[in-house]
Design an enzyme around this catalytic site. Sequence first.
Site, short mmCIF file in Angstrom:
data_model
loop_
_atom_site.label_atom_id
_atom_site.label_comp_id
_atom_site.label_asym_id
_atom_site.label_seq_id
_atom_site.Cartn_x
_atom_site.Cartn_y
_atom_site.Cartn_z
N GLU A 40 44.96 26.75 -16.57
CA GLU A 40 44.30 25.75 -15.72
C GLU A 40 43.02 25.29 -16.41
O GLU A 40 42.28 26.09 -16.99
CB GLU A 40 44.00 26.33 -14.34
N THR A 69 39.33 25.14 -9.94
CA THR A 69 38.07 24.77 -9.28
C THR A 69 38.18 23.41 -8.58
O THR A 69 37.28 22.58 -8.64
CB THR A 69 36.87 24.78 -10.27
N LYS A 129 44.99 32.67 -4.24
CA LYS A 129 44.19 33.23 -5.32
C LYS A 129 43.24 34.22 -4.69
O LYS A 129 42.37 33.82 -3.89
CB LYS A 129 43.44 32.09 -6.02
#
Length: 210
Positions: A40, A69, A129
């Site tokens: 990512e 993010t 997550k």
Amino acid sequence: MSTLDALRESGVVAVLRGAESETVVDTAEALVEGGVTALEVTADTAGSTEMIRTLAGELGDEVLVGAGTVLDAATAQSAIAAGAEFVVSPSFHEDVVETCNRYGVLVAPGVMTPTEAVEAYEAGADVVKVFPAATLGPDHLAAMKGPLPQIPMLPTGGVSPENAGDYVEAGALAVGAGSALVDRDAVEAGEFGAITERARTFRGVVEDAR
Ligand SMILES: O=C(O)C(=O)C[C@H](O)[C@H](O)COP(=O)(O)O
């Protein structure tokens, strides 16, 4: 293969924070060489959307490219339009989950507690997550998996080769790793072999724990 299966197969999701367009392809190739096939690019980095576009275009057959993010729907939408195949957040945002669901892109919001995990899953999260993982530890993840075995979990934050196996044994789908894997000094020095070695080490630990 589904995106979920591809994340599981990689076993490690590399977090590229502070990546630069000049080195991002070499970094991704080094990770793939070491067996890490999911990464990512964090959205707080300037040019992240273009880096996602480049990686998806040049290495899309070899590596699953995602955005990290991601805090709002607009950022999710831009990343998806650039080719992101999964979206990760440190926190849970209904609008991000909704946007990813709309485009059929896997979404992994950040959660710490069982209540947060269930709320995110009910809202449409594919994976949660568990963040920041190191603050919670593998026992926390194992305890959450007890009553919630149906929710795939991706512990991230402070994951290293020393503890990655413990998270996998606790039931993690895969682990996320930033600083312990994508060493900024190595990238800046052009030492991509060191990134490959770190990827290999992480992969070995995850494989052994499965
Ligand atoms: O904001 C996000 O979406 C994140 O991915 C947060 C962190 O960058 C990762 O948790 C990596 O943390 P370290 O492996 O400890 O470097």
